[in-house]
Design an enzyme around this catalytic site. Structure first.
Site, mmCIF file in Angstrom:
data_model
loop_
_atom_site.group_PDB
_atom_site.id
_atom_site.type_symbol
_atom_site.label_atom_id
_atom_site.label_comp_id
_atom_site.label_asym_id
_atom_site.label_seq_id
_atom_site.Cartn_x
_atom_site.Cartn_y
_atom_site.Cartn_z
ATOM 1 N N SER A 82 0.574 -1.091 -0.030
ATOM 2 C CA SER A 82 -0.189 -0.627 0.382
ATOM 3 C C SER A 82 0.928 1.242 -0.386
ATOM 4 C CB SER A 82 -0.908 0.026 1.555
ATOM 5 O OG SER A 82 -0.020 -0.164 2.602
ATOM 6 N N HIS A 137 -0.210 6.500 6.209
ATOM 7 C CA HIS A 137 0.542 6.140 4.087
ATOM 8 C C HIS A 137 0.734 7.421 3.755
ATOM 9 C CE1 HIS A 137 -1.580 1.945 5.238
ATOM 10 N NE2 HIS A 137 -0.535 2.200 4.241
#
Length: 291
Positions: free
Chosen positions: A43, A271
């Site tokens: 990811s 992220h």
């Protein structure tokens, strides 16, 4: 080429001659052109700005992630991004979630000449560490509950998990080489998640005061392990940590390149956001001589 003159007379005679024009500098080598670029990873590769970018679910693969930005700059004839959220090193050669995402290695061809791969965090696994340390930090913000959980009797369980990922990453790099023997392979590291100073920003990011430097060092250990594996397998490590110092989760919007647990931009929590994706792409392009 300059020649050694044997006598003073020869030097004097040479001084009466008109000066020769300086030799032309050697032209700089043109950066390599790539015909087929394949992006593999987890990811931290697949995500980026989630809206208004096009996003491929369930891999949370953003059209604004760093592979897409790199491809836009390089303009290869073929570009394939099979990175996927939740991917581990096993999912390079095995399907992920049944038939939802085929083995990422399937995208490689003998003619592939550029591969970027960002992998290893989920083998620790990263999500477990975030959940464990974040929940413990909520109730003991002044202590080091996460470090106390992972370190016992002088043994650091989390550091051991990071080191255990090394051989798996090495196998991934060899698998890429087997399938794309002529490819330039770049192993992309992980950015700075928490302040490099070791500070924390509880409760914005619920990591306890004593755990912030511990988790910073774990991230550095992960990147160091990746760099060592890249060197051992003939790949090139791309450092995204150094350039992201000062742009961690604790920074305000517009300064942070990694979102916190509660995002302030349309990105996946913990992220890279759009700014972070752009920095990842910058570091890759600089490595390829395209900065």
């Amino acid at each position: 080429m300059r020649r050694t003159l044997a006598t003073f007379a020869a030097v004097a005679a040479a001084a009466t001659l008109p000066l020769a024009p300086p030799a032309a500098a050697e032209p700089a080598a043109e950066p390599a052109a790539y015909s087929s670029y394949v992006a593999l990873g987890d990811s931290f590769t697949s995500t980026g700005p989630m809206f208004p970018e096009r996003v491929q679910l369930p891999c949370a693969r953003s059209a604004g992630n760093y592979p897409s930005l790199v491809a836009h700059r390089l303009e290869p004839s073929e570009f394939t991004d099979v990175s996927c959220g939740g991917a581990t090193t096993e999912h390079m050669a095995e399907p992920q979630w049944g038939i939802v995402n085929q083995p990422q290695f399937d995208a490689l061809r003998p003619g592939t000449d550029l591969v970027t791969v960002g992998i290893g965090g989920n083998d620790i696994p990263f999500a477990e560490v975030v959940l464990t340390c974040g929940s413990m930090g909520l109730v003991a913000p002044a202590g080091s509950p996460c470090k106390d959980f992972y370190v016992s009797a002088g043994t650091d369980e989390l550091a051991a998990k990071v080191r255990a990922v090394g051989p798996k990453v090495g196998a991934v790099l060899r698998g890429i080489r087997d399938r794309a023997p002529d490819a330039e392979v770049l192993l992309v590291g992980y950015p700075s998640l928490l302040p490099d100073s070791g500070a924390n920003c509880w409760p914005l990011v619920p990591i306890a005061r004593g755990d912030a430097p511990y988790l910073r060092d774990i991230t550095k250990l992960l990147n160091r392990m990746l760099a060592e594996r890249a060197a051992a397998e003939g790949a090139v490590f791309v450092d995204t940590y150094t350039s992201s110092i000062g742009h961690d989760m604790c920074e305000p919007p517009g300064e942070k390149w990694v979102e916190g647990i509660l995002p302030t931009s349309p990105a996946v929590p913990v992220h890279p956001n759009g700014l972070g994706s752009r920095n990842q792409a910058r570091q890759i392009l600089a490595t390829l001589g395209r900065s």
